[in-house]
Design an enzyme around this catalytic site. Structure first.
Site, PDB file in Angstrom:
ATOM      1  N   GLY A   1     -42.857  14.413 -15.600  1.00 29.11           N
ATOM      2  CA  GLY A   1     -41.904  14.370 -16.744  1.00 29.11           C
ATOM      3  C   GLY A   1     -40.923  13.110 -16.600  1.00 29.11           C
ATOM      4  O   GLY A   1     -41.457  12.250 -16.268  1.00 29.11           O
TER       5      GLY A   1
ATOM      6  N   CYS B   1     -28.156  18.701  -7.061  1.00 32.61           N
ATOM      7  CA  CYS B   1     -28.867  18.964  -5.741  1.00 32.61           C
ATOM      8  C   CYS B   1     -29.685  18.057  -5.297  1.00 32.61           C
ATOM      9  O   CYS B   1     -29.623  17.174  -4.308  1.00 32.61           O
ATOM     10  CB  CYS B   1     -29.588  20.241  -5.628  1.00 32.61           C
ATOM     11  SG  CYS B   1     -27.999  21.578  -5.521  1.00 32.61           S
TER      12      CYS B   1
HETATM   13  C1  UDX Z   1     -21.700  22.690  -4.688  1.00 25.89           C
HETATM   14  C2  UDX Z   1     -22.857  21.712  -4.423  1.00 25.89           C
HETATM   15  O1  UDX Z   1     -23.268  20.971  -5.484  1.00 25.89           O
HETATM   16  C3  UDX Z   1     -23.799  22.330  -3.521  1.00 25.89           C
HETATM   17  O2  UDX Z   1     -24.823  21.298  -2.936  1.00 25.89           O
HETATM   18  C4  UDX Z   1     -23.325  23.245  -2.472  1.00 25.89           C
HETATM   19  O3  UDX Z   1     -24.590  23.799  -1.831  1.00 25.89           O
HETATM   20  C5  UDX Z   1     -22.361  24.285  -3.011  1.00 25.89           C
HETATM   21  O4  UDX Z   1     -21.082  23.542  -3.744  1.00 25.89           O
HETATM   22  P1  UDX Z   1     -21.545  23.774  -7.085  1.00 25.89           P
HETATM   23  O5  UDX Z   1     -21.386  25.379  -6.854  1.00 25.89           O
HETATM   24  O6  UDX Z   1     -22.921  23.289  -7.812  1.00 25.89           O
HETATM   25  O7  UDX Z   1     -22.227  23.413  -5.538  1.00 25.89           O
HETATM   26  O8  UDX Z   1     -20.347  22.716  -7.092  1.00 25.89           O
HETATM   27  P2  UDX Z   1     -19.397  23.241  -8.224  1.00 25.89           P
HETATM   28  O9  UDX Z   1     -20.070  23.879  -9.449  1.00 25.89           O
HETATM   29  O10 UDX Z   1     -18.653  21.734  -8.446  1.00 25.89           O
HETATM   30  O11 UDX Z   1     -18.254  24.252  -7.525  1.00 25.89           O
HETATM   31  C6  UDX Z   1     -17.634  23.925  -6.462  1.00 25.89           C
HETATM   32  C7  UDX Z   1     -16.321  24.508  -6.777  1.00 25.89           C
HETATM   33  O12 UDX Z   1     -15.517  24.458  -5.717  1.00 25.89           O
HETATM   34  C8  UDX Z   1     -15.436  24.007  -7.837  1.00 25.89           C
HETATM   35  O13 UDX Z   1     -15.065  25.029  -8.632  1.00 25.89           O
HETATM   36  C9  UDX Z   1     -14.069  23.517  -7.091  1.00 25.89           C
HETATM   37  O14 UDX Z   1     -12.833  23.526  -8.103  1.00 25.89           O
HETATM   38  C10 UDX Z   1     -13.760  24.321  -5.967  1.00 25.89           C
HETATM   39  N1  UDX Z   1     -13.425  23.727  -4.713  1.00 25.89           N
HETATM   40  C11 UDX Z   1     -13.458  22.252  -4.377  1.00 25.89           C
HETATM   41  C12 UDX Z   1     -12.444  24.286  -4.182  1.00 25.89           C
HETATM   42  O15 UDX Z   1     -12.157  25.561  -4.334  1.00 25.89           O
HETATM   43  N2  UDX Z   1     -11.890  23.930  -2.793  1.00 25.89           N
HETATM   44  C13 UDX Z   1     -11.989  22.482  -2.592  1.00 25.89           C
HETATM   45  O16 UDX Z   1     -11.563  21.832  -1.564  1.00 25.89           O
HETATM   46  C14 UDX Z   1     -12.886  21.785  -3.369  1.00 25.89           C
HETATM   47  C1  UDX Z   2     -33.113  22.996  -6.681  1.00 27.01           C
HETATM   48  C2  UDX Z   2     -33.754  23.690  -5.703  1.00 27.01           C
HETATM   49  O1  UDX Z   2     -35.065  24.004  -6.441  1.00 27.01           O
HETATM   50  C3  UDX Z   2     -33.318  24.986  -5.287  1.00 27.01           C
HETATM   51  O2  UDX Z   2     -34.181  25.856  -4.346  1.00 27.01           O
HETATM   52  C4  UDX Z   2     -31.800  24.541  -4.294  1.00 27.01           C
HETATM   53  O3  UDX Z   2     -31.225  25.468  -3.889  1.00 27.01           O
HETATM   54  C5  UDX Z   2     -31.004  23.551  -5.276  1.00 27.01           C
HETATM   55  O4  UDX Z   2     -31.809  22.443  -6.059  1.00 27.01           O
HETATM   56  P1  UDX Z   2     -31.971  23.067  -9.191  1.00 27.01           P
HETATM   57  O5  UDX Z   2     -31.716  21.619  -8.888  1.00 27.01           O
HETATM   58  O6  UDX Z   2     -31.081  23.903  -9.701  1.00 27.01           O
HETATM   59  O7  UDX Z   2     -32.569  23.649  -7.709  1.00 27.01           O
HETATM   60  O8  UDX Z   2     -33.251  22.977 -10.281  1.00 27.01           O
HETATM   61  P2  UDX Z   2     -35.054  22.475 -10.228  1.00 27.01           P
HETATM   62  O9  UDX Z   2     -35.575  23.934 -10.962  1.00 27.01           O
HETATM   63  O10 UDX Z   2     -35.176  22.744  -8.620  1.00 27.01           O
HETATM   64  O11 UDX Z   2     -35.076  21.363 -11.113  1.00 27.01           O
HETATM   65  C6  UDX Z   2     -34.355  20.115 -10.271  1.00 27.01           C
HETATM   66  C7  UDX Z   2     -34.791  19.026 -11.149  1.00 27.01           C
HETATM   67  O12 UDX Z   2     -36.506  18.932 -10.901  1.00 27.01           O
HETATM   68  C8  UDX Z   2     -34.785  19.188 -12.905  1.00 27.01           C
HETATM   69  O13 UDX Z   2     -34.153  18.167 -13.300  1.00 27.01           O
HETATM   70  C9  UDX Z   2     -35.832  19.590 -13.421  1.00 27.01           C
HETATM   71  O14 UDX Z   2     -35.992  19.054 -14.722  1.00 27.01           O
HETATM   72  C10 UDX Z   2     -37.108  18.725 -12.362  1.00 27.01           C
HETATM   73  N1  UDX Z   2     -38.288  19.249 -12.077  1.00 27.01           N
HETATM   74  C11 UDX Z   2     -38.387  20.555 -11.689  1.00 27.01           C
HETATM   75  C12 UDX Z   2     -39.265  18.367 -12.771  1.00 27.01           C
HETATM   76  O15 UDX Z   2     -39.225  17.407 -13.068  1.00 27.01           O
HETATM   77  N2  UDX Z   2     -40.480  18.902 -12.517  1.00 27.01           N
HETATM   78  C13 UDX Z   2     -40.916  20.309 -11.786  1.00 27.01           C
HETATM   79  O16 UDX Z   2     -42.049  20.528 -11.907  1.00 27.01           O
HETATM   80  C14 UDX Z   2     -39.722  20.909 -11.430  1.00 27.01           C
END
Ligand code: UDX
Ligand code: UDX
Length: 439
Positions: A254, A261
């Site tokens: 795609g 991530c």
């Molecule tokens: C993030 C990363 O993307 C992921 O790779 C990691 O495994 C876990 O943290 P995600 O939950 O997607 O995952 O991040 P985000 O949705 O931005 O949430 C992070 C939260 O942490 C936010 O709500 C932010 O306000 C909070 N935060 C950030 C704190 O509470 N304290 C801090 O010092 C920084």
């Molecule tokens: C990924 C990992 O799958 C998960 O295990 C890890 O904890 C966090 O990162 P996420 O990024 O939430 O999860 O979504 P995922 O479903 O993995 O898709 C990631 C990206 O790959 C998306 O942009 C999706 O569109 C793309 N994708 C996924 C493809 O283009 N082709 C595929 O076959 C699968």
């Protein structure tokens, strides 16, 4: 029942906290964003994740889940404190560990007795040692602490299901003491639990994510070969996937991968291994194929429309993948931004992500449904494979479009059907359509 706190109430922390509460643990979710905490305390859910809203509501009502912006509150409550704050990429591709380091210091400063501190955030291998050193250094009450690595494998859009039925739980420890408590946390999930050292646990996470991205780039590379040879990528990956050693998942060609991530984890892994003295050329190629995929798709649009300046283009799907509202590094941005720069007018629809998209794409028109986004356009671009786009009334869609030209970045439709309906239909890696365009 284990008393747990989770610092960082985002896509990972909130889902993890709600699932831990669901299986009976007592959970406090901490966040330094006071607006977010107040919103959660008021019953709001700041992110879209299927099943999350009812899970949070049920467990808040049952008194197993609450929210605070005070780390000290969370640390006092918990036997086990999870760190789930962002580990974003720096401009050179290395990992920005400021949040993790700061939170480790704050936890240490609030400790008055033995705690287990668990790193759930995706961190470079050998970080666990750094977190342990930091906590020991800032632990003014000199209490004992064990640091554990427990990486998350949640996919956005199905994170609740992924945690309620995990394939496995990975626990990295420096000694036996915290193992029983971590096993008590995960026992209700009835999944295989791997106990290993901290470095191996951290490496398992990076190895998994980069292998999944490698599968995607491999399928995308094959899609180019399919277009050149008149083969059909859908049949090729289907034939591959039936081999149990390969597996069909993550072979969807795609627009390439995006999200919070894969891009950051791949660049981090390349950087980390470079520092360890290994040049991970294979992953650099995974990144380069991913970049090429967007370029190739833009070329299809240019080859078909010629000039895009002053043309109106519709876009279906903005989120980086279906069933989420997350726009972080969404592949749609790699298509829309260059077209805007060339002077195209963009109208878009996404079932969930339009609110968040406005921060990333302030200069496009947001429509209330797919047909509105297609009305009077010179071309329609599909960036995210939301299920609802699979069941659109294609006759109606063709009638509202100015020109029945579709650029399908996620292979939603059958090329033959689209040609029979009179569309100029271009997709990824599928056999030539009678009209002669690459499918
Ligand atoms: C993030 C990363 O993307 C992921 O790779 C990691 O495994 C876990 O943290 P995600 O939950 O997607 O995952 O991040 P985000 O949705 O931005 O949430 C992070 C939260 O942490 C936010 O709500 C932010 O306000 C909070 N935060 C950030 C704190 O509470 N304290 C801090 O010092 C920084
Ligand atoms: C990924 C990992 O799958 C998960 O295990 C890890 O904890 C966090 O990162 P996420 O990024 O939430 O999860 O979504 P995922 O479903 O993995 O898709 C990631 C990206 O790959 C998306 O942009 C999706 O569109 C793309 N994708 C996924 C493809 O283009 N082709 C595929 O076959 C699968």
């Amino acid at each position: 029942m284990v008393k747990i706190s989770i610092v960082g109430t985002g896509y990972v922390g909130l889902v993890t906290g709600a699932c831990f509460a669901e299986v009976g643990h007592q959970v406090v979710c901490v966040d330094n964003d006071q607006k977010k905490v107040a919103f959660l305390q008021g019953g709001g859910i700041p992110i879209y994740e299927p099943g999350l809203e009812e899970l949070v509501k049920r467990n808040v009502t049952a008194g197993r889940l609450r929210f605070t912006d005070q780390i000290a509150d969370g640390v006092a409550h918990a036997e086990v404190v999870f760190i789930a704050v962002p580990t974003p990429p720096k401009s050179d591709g290395s990992v920005d560990m400021t949040y993790v380091e700061r939170v480790a210091r704050e936890i240490a400063g609030a400790m008055t007795e033995y705690k287990i501190v668990v790193d759930k955030s995706t961190v470079p291998v050998k970080t666990g040692e750094r977190v342990a050193q930091t906590i020991k250094r800032y632990n003014k009450n000199k209490c004992e602490v064990d640091v554990v690595s427990n990486p998350e494998f949640l996919r956005e859009g199905c994170a609740v299901a992924d945690l309620m039925q995990p394939d496995r739980v990975v626990i990295g420890v420096g000694g036996d003491r915290p193992v029983a408590k971590l096993k008590a946390i995960y026992e209700p999930f009835h999944a295989p639990i791997i106990v290993t050292d901290i470095n191996s646990a951290e490496l398992i996470k990076h190895a998994c994510n980069s292998f999944l991205a490698l599968k995607i780039s491999y399928a995308n590379a094959l899609s180019v070969i399919c277009e050149a040879s008149g083969a059909n990528i859908a049949d090729v990956v289907h034939g591959m996937g039936l081999d149990k050693r390969i597996g069909r998942a993550f072979l969807n060609a795609g627009l390439g991968y995006g999200g919070s991530c894969f891009p950051k984890d791949i660049s981090a892994f390349i950087h980390i291994t470079q520092e360890l003295g290994y040049d991970f050329r294979l992953l650099r190629e995974v990144e380069s194929i991913n970049r090429d995929q967007a370029e190739r798709f833009l070329k299809k649009i240019h080859d078909t429309l010629w000039i895009v300046k002053d043309k109106t283009l519709g876009v279906l799907g903005l989120a980086f993948k279906p069933n989420t509202d997350d726009m972080r590094l969404a592949p749609s941005l790699n298509i829309i931004r260059p077209l805007l720069k060339e002077g195209a007018k963009i109208k878009a629809f996404d079932p969930q992500a339009m609110e968040k998209a406005k921060e990333f794409l302030p200069d496009i028109e947001y429509c209330q449904d797919a047909y509105e986004a297609a009305r009077n356009v010179d071309g329609l671009i599909i960036c995210t494979e939301w299920d609802e786009f699979r069941t659109l009334d294609l006759e109606k869609l063709k009638n509202v479009m100015g020109h029945p030209t579709i650029f399908d970045g996620r292979n939603l439709y059958d090329p033959k059907l689209m040609n029979d309906l009179g569309f100029t239909y271009l997709s990824i890696g599928r056999r030539l359509s009678p009209a002669g365009q690459s499918g």
